[in-house]
Design an enzyme around this catalytic site. Structure first.
Site, mmCIF file in Angstrom:
data_model
loop_
_atom_site.group_PDB
_atom_site.id
_atom_site.type_symbol
_atom_site.label_atom_id
_atom_site.label_comp_id
_atom_site.label_asym_id
_atom_site.label_seq_id
_atom_site.Cartn_x
_atom_site.Cartn_y
_atom_site.Cartn_z
ATOM 1 N N PHE A 127 14.896 7.533 5.793
ATOM 2 C CA PHE A 127 14.741 8.459 4.675
ATOM 3 C C PHE A 127 13.886 9.633 5.104
ATOM 4 O O PHE A 127 13.203 9.573 6.123
ATOM 5 C CB PHE A 127 14.093 7.726 3.485
ATOM 6 C CG PHE A 127 14.988 6.677 2.867
ATOM 7 C CD1 PHE A 127 15.837 6.982 1.824
ATOM 8 C CD2 PHE A 127 14.992 5.371 3.362
ATOM 9 C CE1 PHE A 127 16.678 6.021 1.262
ATOM 10 C CE2 PHE A 127 15.828 4.399 2.813
ATOM 11 C CZ PHE A 127 16.669 4.732 1.762
ATOM 12 N N ILE A 137 9.608 -10.465 -4.257
ATOM 13 C CA ILE A 137 9.918 -11.304 -5.418
ATOM 14 C C ILE A 137 9.660 -10.504 -6.691
ATOM 15 O O ILE A 137 8.635 -9.814 -6.799
ATOM 16 C CB ILE A 137 9.068 -12.594 -5.374
ATOM 17 C CG1 ILE A 137 9.387 -13.382 -4.090
ATOM 18 C CG2 ILE A 137 9.310 -13.450 -6.614
ATOM 19 C CD1 ILE A 137 8.541 -14.614 -3.875
ATOM 20 N N LYS A 141 0.808 -1.226 0.000
ATOM 21 C CA LYS A 141 0.000 0.000 0.000
ATOM 22 C C LYS A 141 0.834 1.264 0.000
ATOM 23 O O LYS A 141 0.605 2.175 -0.780
ATOM 24 C CB LYS A 141 -0.941 0.005 1.200
ATOM 25 C CG LYS A 141 -2.032 -1.021 1.077
ATOM 26 C CD LYS A 141 -3.101 -0.845 2.148
ATOM 27 C CE LYS A 141 -3.857 -2.132 2.372
ATOM 28 N NZ LYS A 141 -3.191 -3.030 3.335
ATOM 29 N N GLU A 154 12.114 -9.590 5.140
ATOM 30 C CA GLU A 154 11.023 -9.475 4.172
ATOM 31 C C GLU A 154 11.562 -9.605 2.756
ATOM 32 O O GLU A 154 12.511 -8.940 2.394
ATOM 33 C CB GLU A 154 10.343 -8.107 4.294
ATOM 34 C CG GLU A 154 9.997 -7.696 5.719
ATOM 35 C CD GLU A 154 9.311 -6.348 5.785
ATOM 36 O OE1 GLU A 154 8.903 -5.814 4.738
ATOM 37 O OE2 GLU A 154 9.183 -5.822 6.907
ATOM 38 N N TYR A 214 0.254 -15.992 1.837
ATOM 39 C CA TYR A 214 0.418 -16.082 3.295
ATOM 40 C C TYR A 214 0.312 -17.553 3.725
ATOM 41 O O TYR A 214 -0.428 -18.332 3.115
ATOM 42 C CB TYR A 214 -0.676 -15.282 4.006
ATOM 43 C CG TYR A 214 -0.516 -13.784 3.875
ATOM 44 C CD1 TYR A 214 0.518 -13.114 4.553
ATOM 45 C CD2 TYR A 214 -1.387 -13.033 3.088
ATOM 46 C CE1 TYR A 214 0.662 -11.751 4.430
ATOM 47 C CE2 TYR A 214 -1.250 -11.662 2.964
ATOM 48 C CZ TYR A 214 -0.212 -11.015 3.643
ATOM 49 O OH TYR A 214 -0.068 -9.668 3.523
ATOM 50 N N THR A 220 5.997 -7.207 0.298
ATOM 51 C CA THR A 220 7.115 -7.993 0.843
ATOM 52 C C THR A 220 6.551 -9.159 1.629
ATOM 53 O O THR A 220 5.711 -8.984 2.501
ATOM 54 C CB THR A 220 8.001 -7.156 1.781
ATOM 55 O OG1 THR A 220 7.204 -6.647 2.853
ATOM 56 C CG2 THR A 220 8.699 -6.033 1.033
ATOM 57 N N HIS A 225 8.331 -10.699 -9.454
ATOM 58 C CA HIS A 225 7.342 -11.405 -10.270
ATOM 59 C C HIS A 225 5.968 -10.907 -9.847
ATOM 60 O O HIS A 225 5.741 -10.608 -8.669
ATOM 61 C CB HIS A 225 7.458 -12.926 -10.036
ATOM 62 C CG HIS A 225 6.456 -13.725 -10.803
ATOM 63 N ND1 HIS A 225 6.598 -14.000 -12.143
ATOM 64 C CD2 HIS A 225 5.272 -14.300 -10.423
ATOM 65 C CE1 HIS A 225 5.562 -14.717 -12.556
ATOM 66 N NE2 HIS A 225 4.742 -14.913 -11.526
#
Ligand code: ADP
Ligand code: RBF
Ligand code: MG
Length: 151
Positions: free
Chosen positions: A114, A87, A23, A84, A96, A29, A89
C-alpha cells in the site's frame, strides 16, 4: 472445488512479532510459531483469510470470528512468511505462549502493498467487516459444532 485447501484446520503457539499490529495498524495480530507457518500447504498462498478461532485457555470456551493474514507482509518489506490472526473480540489481556486453534474457511483477497500505513489499516478494517459478514452464514456456522473445536 476438487483441490480447495479449505477448510484448513491448524493450531499453534502464539509468539512475539515486531509489535506493529496494535501500535501502527490499530489491529493486534496473534503471530503463530514458525513450525505452524511451515506446515501451511503451498495452495494457501499470500493472502487474507476468514474463519474461526479458539484459544486453549482456562475459562475461555468461546469460538471467535477471525481474520488471518499469511505472507511476507510486503508493505513492511518483510522477508519472512508469517501467519497472523486478528480475533474479532476485545481481550482483557495478551495471550502470548498460549495455543490458538483456527480454521481457515476461505480467502478474502491477496496480500499486497500500500502507499502508506493508513491505507493498509483501512484495508484491514474492510477485511474485518467482510469476514464478519461471511461468518454469519449458515455454511460458516456449521464449523462451530466441528469436533476440532471440542476440547
Ligand atoms: P506482535 O508483533 O508481538 O504480534 P501485536 O501488536 O500484533 O504484536 O499484538 C499481538 C498480541 O496482542 C497477540 O499475541 C495477543 O496476545 C494480543 N491480542 C489482544 N487482543 C487481540 C485480538 N483481538 N486479536 C489478536 N491478538 C490480540
Ligand atoms: N500486510 C501487508 O503487507 N499487506 C497486506 O495486504 C496485509 N493485509 C493484512 C490483512 C489483515 C486482515 C491483517 C490482520 C494483516 C494484514 N497484513 C498485511 C499484515 C500486517 O502487515 C501485519 O499484521 C503487521 O505488520 C503486524 O505484524
Ligand atoms: Mg502480531
Amino acid at each position: 472445488m476438487a483441490n480447495s485447501p479449505f477448510p484448513y484446520f491448524t493450531s499453534g503457539t502464539i509468539v512475539h512479532g515486531f509489535g506493529r499490529g496494535s501500535k501502527e495498524l490499530g489491529c493486534p495480530t496473534a503471530n503463530f510459531d514458525e513450525t505452524t507457518v511451515e506446515k501451511l500447504p503451498s495452495s494457501i498462498h499470500q493472502g487474507v483469510y476468514y474463519g474461526w478461532a479458539k484459544l486453549l485457555k482456562k475459562g475461555d470456551n468461546e469460538i471467535y470470528k477471525m481474520v488471518t493474514s499469511v505472507g511476507t507482509n510486503p508493505f513492511y518489506n518483510g522477508e519472512k512468511k508469517t501467519m497472523e490472526t486478528h480475533i474479532l473480540h476485545q481481550f482483557r489481556e495478551d495471550f502470548y505462549d498460549e495455543t490458538l486453534k483456527i480454521v481457515l474457511i476461505g480467502e478474502i483477497r491477496k496480500m499486497t502493498t500500500f502507499e502508506n500505513a493508513n491505507e493498509l489499516a483501512a484495508a484491514i478494517q474492510n477485511d474485518i467487516s467482510t469476514a464478519s459478514n461471511k461468518l454469519d452464514s449458515d455454511e460458516c456456522g456449521q464449523y462451530l459444532k466441528h469436533s476440532f473445536f471440542q476440547q
